[in-house]
Design a protein around this motif. Sequence first.
Motif, PDB file in Angstrom:
ATOM      1  N   LEU A 171      20.888 -27.477  66.944  1.00 48.47           N
ATOM      2  CA  LEU A 171      20.235 -27.813  68.181  1.00 48.47           C
ATOM      3  C   LEU A 171      19.520 -29.135  67.846  1.00 48.47           C
ATOM      4  O   LEU A 171      18.646 -29.317  67.238  1.00 48.47           O
ATOM      5  CB  LEU A 171      19.242 -26.808  68.856  1.00 48.47           C
ATOM      6  CG  LEU A 171      18.679 -26.954  70.149  1.00 48.47           C
ATOM      7  CD1 LEU A 171      19.726 -26.696  71.123  1.00 48.47           C
ATOM      8  CD2 LEU A 171      17.712 -25.884  70.293  1.00 48.47           C
ATOM      9  N   LYS A 172      20.059 -30.248  68.724  1.00 54.66           N
ATOM     10  CA  LYS A 172      19.099 -31.558  68.617  1.00 54.66           C
ATOM     11  C   LYS A 172      18.185 -31.519  69.619  1.00 54.66           C
ATOM     12  O   LYS A 172      18.328 -30.727  70.724  1.00 54.66           O
ATOM     13  CB  LYS A 172      19.993 -32.598  68.978  1.00 54.66           C
ATOM     14  CG  LYS A 172      21.386 -32.684  68.013  1.00 54.66           C
ATOM     15  CD  LYS A 172      20.937 -33.082  66.493  1.00 54.66           C
ATOM     16  CE  LYS A 172      22.191 -33.216  65.720  1.00 54.66           C
ATOM     17  NZ  LYS A 172      23.106 -31.893  65.067  1.00 54.66           N
ATOM     18  N   TRP A 173      17.114 -32.231  69.389  1.00 56.59           N
ATOM     19  CA  TRP A 173      15.888 -32.358  70.433  1.00 56.59           C
ATOM     20  C   TRP A 173      16.385 -32.445  71.853  1.00 56.59           C
ATOM     21  O   TRP A 173      15.796 -32.135  72.764  1.00 56.59           O
ATOM     22  CB  TRP A 173      14.847 -33.295  69.756  1.00 56.59           C
ATOM     23  CG  TRP A 173      15.076 -34.697  69.880  1.00 56.59           C
ATOM     24  CD1 TRP A 173      15.955 -35.402  68.884  1.00 56.59           C
ATOM     25  CD2 TRP A 173      14.967 -35.570  71.025  1.00 56.59           C
ATOM     26  NE1 TRP A 173      16.060 -36.790  69.055  1.00 56.59           N
ATOM     27  CE2 TRP A 173      15.541 -37.060  70.568  1.00 56.59           C
ATOM     28  CE3 TRP A 173      14.632 -35.527  72.290  1.00 56.59           C
ATOM     29  CZ2 TRP A 173      15.599 -38.118  71.374  1.00 56.59           C
ATOM     30  CZ3 TRP A 173      14.703 -36.814  72.959  1.00 56.59           C
ATOM     31  CH2 TRP A 173      15.194 -37.934  72.673  1.00 56.59           C
ATOM     32  N   GLN A 174      17.325 -33.532  71.882  1.00 52.85           N
ATOM     33  CA  GLN A 174      17.764 -34.072  73.288  1.00 52.85           C
ATOM     34  C   GLN A 174      18.548 -32.861  73.874  1.00 52.85           C
ATOM     35  O   GLN A 174      18.762 -33.254  75.262  1.00 52.85           O
ATOM     36  CB  GLN A 174      18.579 -35.144  73.161  1.00 52.85           C
ATOM     37  CG  GLN A 174      20.068 -35.206  72.269  1.00 52.85           C
ATOM     38  CD  GLN A 174      19.793 -35.878  70.896  1.00 52.85           C
ATOM     39  OE1 GLN A 174      18.772 -35.300  70.144  1.00 52.85           O
ATOM     40  NE2 GLN A 174      20.827 -36.298  70.386  1.00 52.85           N
ATOM     41  N   ASN A 175      19.035 -31.926  73.301  1.00 51.40           N
ATOM     42  CA  ASN A 175      19.805 -30.800  73.988  1.00 51.40           C
ATOM     43  C   ASN A 175      18.766 -29.457  74.298  1.00 51.40           C
ATOM     44  O   ASN A 175      19.251 -28.567  75.043  1.00 51.40           O
ATOM     45  CB  ASN A 175      20.888 -30.221  73.217  1.00 51.40           C
ATOM     46  CG  ASN A 175      22.071 -31.145  73.015  1.00 51.40           C
ATOM     47  OD1 ASN A 175      22.118 -31.871  73.988  1.00 51.40           O
ATOM     48  ND2 ASN A 175      22.662 -31.078  71.616  1.00 51.40           N
ATOM     49  N   ILE A 176      17.524 -29.612  73.848  1.00 55.97           N
ATOM     50  CA  ILE A 176      16.717 -28.576  74.283  1.00 55.97           C
ATOM     51  C   ILE A 176      16.386 -28.501  75.700  1.00 55.97           C
ATOM     52  O   ILE A 176      16.456 -27.190  76.220  1.00 55.97           O
ATOM     53  CB  ILE A 176      15.293 -28.654  73.351  1.00 55.97           C
ATOM     54  CG1 ILE A 176      15.457 -28.660  71.832  1.00 55.97           C
ATOM     55  CG2 ILE A 176      14.208 -27.951  74.062  1.00 55.97           C
ATOM     56  CD1 ILE A 176      14.155 -29.002  71.065  1.00 55.97           C
ATOM     57  N   PRO A 177      16.408 -29.544  76.520  1.00 57.65           N
ATOM     58  CA  PRO A 177      16.309 -29.210  77.851  1.00 57.65           C
ATOM     59  C   PRO A 177      17.453 -28.458  78.562  1.00 57.65           C
ATOM     60  O   PRO A 177      17.471 -27.649  79.516  1.00 57.65           O
ATOM     61  CB  PRO A 177      16.098 -30.576  78.455  1.00 57.65           C
ATOM     62  CG  PRO A 177      15.444 -31.425  77.310  1.00 57.65           C
ATOM     63  CD  PRO A 177      16.115 -30.901  76.062  1.00 57.65           C
ATOM     64  N   LEU A 178      18.700 -28.713  78.030  1.00 57.37           N
ATOM     65  CA  LEU A 178      19.751 -28.311  78.352  1.00 57.37           C
ATOM     66  C   LEU A 178      19.934 -26.383  78.000  1.00 57.37           C
ATOM     67  O   LEU A 178      20.123 -25.792  78.914  1.00 57.37           O
ATOM     68  CB  LEU A 178      21.155 -28.761  77.942  1.00 57.37           C
ATOM     69  CG  LEU A 178      21.272 -30.014  78.140  1.00 57.37           C
ATOM     70  CD1 LEU A 178      22.652 -30.864  77.282  1.00 57.37           C
ATOM     71  CD2 LEU A 178      21.698 -30.277  79.817  1.00 57.37           C
ATOM     72  N   LEU A 179      19.114 -26.304  76.742  1.00 54.92           N
ATOM     73  CA  LEU A 179      19.143 -24.819  76.522  1.00 54.92           C
ATOM     74  C   LEU A 179      18.203 -24.322  77.383  1.00 54.92           C
ATOM     75  O   LEU A 179      18.501 -23.047  78.026  1.00 54.92           O
ATOM     76  CB  LEU A 179      18.574 -24.593  75.079  1.00 54.92           C
ATOM     77  CG  LEU A 179      17.902 -23.481  74.828  1.00 54.92           C
ATOM     78  CD1 LEU A 179      18.961 -22.330  74.657  1.00 54.92           C
ATOM     79  CD2 LEU A 179      17.231 -23.758  73.410  1.00 54.92           C
ATOM     80  N   ARG A 180      17.052 -24.975  77.966  1.00 54.80           N
ATOM     81  CA  ARG A 180      15.879 -24.269  78.683  1.00 54.80           C
ATOM     82  C   ARG A 180      16.478 -24.185  80.048  1.00 54.80           C
ATOM     83  O   ARG A 180      15.771 -23.514  80.855  1.00 54.80           O
ATOM     84  CB  ARG A 180      14.558 -25.096  78.389  1.00 54.80           C
ATOM     85  CG  ARG A 180      14.082 -24.932  76.976  1.00 54.80           C
ATOM     86  CD  ARG A 180      12.955 -25.675  76.888  1.00 54.80           C
ATOM     87  NE  ARG A 180      12.275 -25.635  75.689  1.00 54.80           N
ATOM     88  CZ  ARG A 180      11.295 -26.173  74.967  1.00 54.80           C
ATOM     89  NH1 ARG A 180      10.789 -27.101  75.796  1.00 54.80           N
ATOM     90  NH2 ARG A 180      10.921 -25.967  73.787  1.00 54.80           N
TER      91      ARG A 180
END
Length: 229
Positions: free
Chosen positions: A72-81
């Motif tokens: 998980l890259k930091w830029q993908n955390i909003p997609l996870l959430r």
Amino acid sequence: MSDSIVSLRQANIYQGKNLILSDVNFEVQKGEFIYMIGKTGSGKSSLLKTLYGDLYLKEGDGNVAGFNLKDLKWQNIPLLRRNLGIVFQDFRLLTDRNVQENLEFVLKATGWKDKNLMAEKIENVLSKVGLKSKGFKMPYEMSGGEQQRVDIARALLNNPKLIIADEPTGNLDPDTTDEIMQLLFNICRDYQTAFIMATHDYTIIQKYPARVVRIEHGQMKDVTHAGIA
């Protein structure tokens, strides 16, 4: 495996350099309701933060809503959430905006742009939590139970596969707690949304039984209903 929303295998959970939980093996299926119990400081919050990308999974394997936690890259955390909903004990509503504007804020922050679609979605989630006519109200005009319903509505905005509820009834009286628990179980049943609910209130578990996992001594384990005391 296709119905698995959370899968942790031999996961070690860290806060900074400190190992908090070791060898966590944990599976959550679509539409499953799980209570997470354990003393304050046992590691419940660290585990939940790992699931929604606030803590990095350094060791072991983890997958949440189709996202690999190890990669998980930091830029993908909003997609996870966007695939998760989080319900807090203290509501965390924006006090200078009414209910409608609180929910609009979340939709805009997660990429929604069409005003008509946003209005339709807000009406839909408020209807689900029994607050269809309360969009104009300010948080301070609402009871604790109503504010918690708004918090749940907010968690539902992006049709999450998983809702993480951290002590959602901790500030509520017993009657309001009953209302909120019935609402959470109805959402779980009707929309097949998985729930992980951290709680210290064993009377809730007795009244609304479901799977229970306990965190203690740096370990997580499933426990029988009779063994939670």
